[in-house]
Design a protein around this motif. Structure first.
Motif, PDB file in Angstrom:
ATOM      1  N   UNK A  93       0.864  -1.174   0.000  1.00  0.00           N
ATOM      2  CA  UNK A  93       0.000   0.000   0.000  1.00  0.00           C
ATOM      3  C   UNK A  93       0.902   1.226   0.000  1.00  0.00           C
ATOM      4  N   UNK A  94       0.801   2.060  -1.048  1.00  0.00           N
ATOM      5  CA  UNK A  94       1.731   3.171  -1.233  1.00  0.00           C
ATOM      6  C   UNK A  94       1.628   4.199  -0.118  1.00  0.00           C
ATOM      7  N   UNK A  95       0.419   4.537   0.306  1.00  0.00           N
ATOM      8  CA  UNK A  95       0.256   5.556   1.336  1.00  0.00           C
ATOM      9  C   UNK A  95       0.818   5.077   2.672  1.00  0.00           C
ATOM     10  N   UNK A  96       0.568   3.807   3.004  1.00  0.00           N
ATOM     11  CA  UNK A  96       1.099   3.251   4.249  1.00  0.00           C
ATOM     12  C   UNK A  96       2.620   3.235   4.222  1.00  0.00           C
ATOM     13  N   UNK A  97       3.202   2.819   3.081  1.00  0.00           N
ATOM     14  CA  UNK A  97       4.662   2.783   2.962  1.00  0.00           C
ATOM     15  C   UNK A  97       5.252   4.177   3.073  1.00  0.00           C
ATOM     16  N   UNK A  98       4.600   5.145   2.441  1.00  0.00           N
ATOM     17  CA  UNK A  98       5.081   6.532   2.493  1.00  0.00           C
ATOM     18  C   UNK A  98       5.056   7.065   3.922  1.00  0.00           C
ATOM     19  N   UNK A  99       3.953   6.846   4.631  1.00  0.00           N
ATOM     20  CA  UNK A  99       3.845   7.350   6.005  1.00  0.00           C
ATOM     21  C   UNK A  99       4.863   6.667   6.910  1.00  0.00           C
ATOM     22  N   UNK A 100       5.102   5.387   6.690  1.00  0.00           N
ATOM     23  CA  UNK A 100       6.124   4.684   7.469  1.00  0.00           C
ATOM     24  C   UNK A 100       7.500   5.307   7.226  1.00  0.00           C
ATOM     25  N   UNK A 101       7.827   5.599   5.948  1.00  0.00           N
ATOM     26  CA  UNK A 101       9.121   6.186   5.627  1.00  0.00           C
ATOM     27  C   UNK A 101       9.287   7.558   6.273  1.00  0.00           C
ATOM     28  N   UNK A 102       8.240   8.374   6.255  1.00  0.00           N
ATOM     29  CA  UNK A 102       8.306   9.698   6.878  1.00  0.00           C
ATOM     30  C   UNK A 102       8.462   9.563   8.381  1.00  0.00           C
ATOM     31  N   UNK A 103       7.738   8.620   8.981  1.00  0.00           N
ATOM     32  CA  UNK A 103       7.860   8.394  10.427  1.00  0.00           C
ATOM     33  C   UNK A 103       9.280   7.980  10.805  1.00  0.00           C
ATOM     34  N   UNK A 104       9.973   7.291   9.882  1.00  0.00           N
ATOM     35  CA  UNK A 104      11.339   6.831  10.145  1.00  0.00           C
ATOM     36  C   UNK A 104      12.388   7.895   9.828  1.00  0.00           C
ATOM     37  N   UNK A 105      11.944   9.096   9.415  1.00  0.00           N
ATOM     38  CA  UNK A 105      12.877  10.199   9.215  1.00  0.00           C
ATOM     39  C   UNK A 105      13.200  10.555   7.778  1.00  0.00           C
ATOM     40  N   UNK A 106      12.562   9.885   6.795  1.00  0.00           N
ATOM     41  CA  UNK A 106      12.821  10.228   5.399  1.00  0.00           C
ATOM     42  C   UNK A 106      12.235  11.596   5.072  1.00  0.00           C
ATOM     43  N   UNK A 107      12.791  12.251   4.064  1.00  0.00           N
ATOM     44  CA  UNK A 107      12.327  13.573   3.661  1.00  0.00           C
ATOM     45  C   UNK A 107      11.358  13.442   2.498  1.00  0.00           C
ATOM     46  N   UNK A 108      10.156  14.002   2.641  1.00  0.00           N
ATOM     47  CA  UNK A 108       9.167  13.893   1.557  1.00  0.00           C
ATOM     48  C   UNK A 108       9.550  14.765   0.373  1.00  0.00           C
ATOM     49  N   UNK A 109       9.100  14.369  -0.811  1.00  0.00           N
ATOM     50  CA  UNK A 109       9.298  15.196  -2.001  1.00  0.00           C
ATOM     51  C   UNK A 109       8.035  16.010  -2.253  1.00  0.00           C
ATOM     52  N   UNK A 110       8.197  17.105  -2.952  1.00  0.00           N
ATOM     53  CA  UNK A 110       7.050  17.889  -3.383  1.00  0.00           C
ATOM     54  C   UNK A 110       6.655  17.429  -4.778  1.00  0.00           C
ATOM     55  N   UNK A 111       5.403  17.074  -4.952  1.00  0.00           N
ATOM     56  CA  UNK A 111       4.947  16.574  -6.241  1.00  0.00           C
ATOM     57  C   UNK A 111       4.144  17.637  -6.975  1.00  0.00           C
ATOM     58  N   UNK A 112       4.259  17.590  -8.310  1.00  0.00           N
ATOM     59  CA  UNK A 112       3.459  18.457  -9.169  1.00  0.00           C
ATOM     60  C   UNK A 112       2.590  17.549 -10.018  1.00  0.00           C
ATOM     61  N   UNK A 113       1.291  17.595  -9.797  1.00  0.00           N
ATOM     62  CA  UNK A 113       0.376  16.707 -10.503  1.00  0.00           C
ATOM     63  C   UNK A 113      -0.403  17.500 -11.541  1.00  0.00           C
ATOM     64  N   UNK A 114      -0.364  17.039 -12.781  1.00  0.00           N
ATOM     65  CA  UNK A 114      -1.110  17.684 -13.849  1.00  0.00           C
ATOM     66  C   UNK A 114      -2.413  16.961 -14.104  1.00  0.00           C
ATOM     67  N   UNK A 115      -3.117  17.436 -15.099  1.00  0.00           N
ATOM     68  CA  UNK A 115      -4.383  16.821 -15.468  1.00  0.00           C
ATOM     69  C   UNK A 115      -4.138  15.387 -15.927  1.00  0.00           C
ATOM     70  N   UNK A 116      -4.975  14.467 -15.478  1.00  0.00           N
ATOM     71  CA  UNK A 116      -4.894  13.050 -15.837  1.00  0.00           C
ATOM     72  C   UNK A 116      -3.598  12.405 -15.349  1.00  0.00           C
ATOM     73  N   UNK A 117      -3.002  12.922 -14.274  1.00  0.00           N
ATOM     74  CA  UNK A 117      -1.779  12.343 -13.736  1.00  0.00           C
ATOM     75  C   UNK A 117      -2.004  11.891 -12.309  1.00  0.00           C
ATOM     76  N   UNK A 118      -1.290  10.826 -11.940  1.00  0.00           N
ATOM     77  CA  UNK A 118      -1.376  10.305 -10.586  1.00  0.00           C
ATOM     78  C   UNK A 118      -0.389  11.013  -9.668  1.00  0.00           C
ATOM     79  N   UNK A 119      -0.734  11.128  -8.410  1.00  0.00           N
ATOM     80  CA  UNK A 119       0.166  11.655  -7.391  1.00  0.00           C
ATOM     81  C   UNK A 119       0.874  10.460  -6.754  1.00  0.00           C
TER      82      UNK A 119
END
Length: 298
Positions: A93-119
């Motif tokens: 699960x991408x959201x769960x994995x992402x939150x786990x990584x942030x909780x462990x100290x990883x730095x999040x990236x800033x995303x730019x999402x366009x029309x018809x694009x996934x975040x």
């Protein structure tokens, strides 16, 4: 989709299940595209709104990003440059994995999402690279939204000579091994292999195995006496597993790929290195039990 804590495997906390894709950023997309076509990849789709092409062979996906903003800030417009800009990790699960990584100290990236694009959630990796987290729901994939298939091109070209993704090589600064080991252990529970256990042609550095045991990371420090050598922390090379390295070398040579031939670097039964191509890109072949078993399957 969410998962409760009792569904989490403590040995694999993010549900890692291999590499979904590897992204290259380049200011020479045609030349680099031609190179990976020689390696057996086929251009199967183009991004709906960006100068990005999806290449595939077997279960491997390479994304070639020609957007100038995808290259490191140090890249010069007048010089060829090709870098591994991102690795997308397939997870439960991408959201769960992402939150786990942030909780462990990883730095999040800033995303730019366009029309018809996934975040696609991701965190900062080595140098300017990104680690993305991608999940799959049934047969649906990120490519169904972001890419348009190239007409008349098979979407699932077979792997050349049993090739599959074996691992990624990362250069690290001298003495930074413990920090990077901690990074990958904390985020995803990678395991350090015993000292002296290596695969392929480059038998040095630190080898880490993914918790799903489907790929490896090799951390390599600068060689002794390399004071004047430019050495940046970055993802430098991917390795392809094959059942028979020497047979794969012969086949790829016929397709125009050149390999290093020095006394200590000549192709062997264990591995082979391609020469360094324009833009600073090379590939490695590694003998792989997985590829051998696939070749023997009825």
């Amino acid at each position: 989709m969410t998962f409760s804590n009792d569904m989490v495997d403590p040995c694999n906390p993010v549900g890692l299940a291999g590499i979904e894709f590897i992204e290259y950023a380049t200011n020479q997309p045609q030349a680099f595209g031609g190179l990976i076509e020689q390696m057996g990849f086929v251009a199967i789709a183009r991004h709906r709104s960006r100068e990005v092409t999806l290449y595939r062979q077997g279960d491997m996906n390479l994304v070639v990003n020609a957007d100038p903003r995808a290259l490191p800030s140090t890249a010069r417009d007048d010089l060829p440059a090709t870098v591994i800009s991102a690795v997308a990790l397939r997870v439960r699960d991408a959201d769960t994995a992402y939150r786990h990584a942030i909780d462990m100290g990883a730095w999040p990236i800033q995303t730019r999402v366009g029309v018809m694009e996934l975040n696609i959630p991701g965190v900062h990796g080595a140098g300017d690279s990104i680690l993305y987290f991608v999940d799959r729901v049934g047969d649906f994939s990120i490519y169904d939204v972001d890419f348009k298939p190239i007409p008349g091109v098979p979407q699932h070209p077979p792997a050349l000579d049993g090739m599959h993704l074996f691992g990624v090589v990362q250069s690290i600064d001298e003495g930074r091994g413990p920090e990077w080991i901690d990074f990958y252990q904390q985020l995803m529970n990678f395991t350090v292999l015993p000292e002296g256990q290596f695969f392929g042609a480059v038998r040095k550095g630190i080898l880490l195995a993914s918790p799903c045991r489907s790929f490896y990371l090799q951390l390599v420090e600068p060689p002794p006496g390399a004071g004047s050598l430019q050495w940046d922390e970055q993802l430098v090379r991917i390795g392809f597993g094959v059942p028979d390295v020497l047979a794969a070398v012969r086949l790829l040579r016929q397709r125009g790929i050149a390999f290093l031939e020095g006394e200590a670097q000549a192709p062997s039964e264990k591995g082979a290195l391609t020469r360094l191509y324009k833009g600073g890109v090379s590939f490695e072949l590694v003998v792989s039990e997985r590829a051998a078993m696939a070749a023997e399957a009825p």
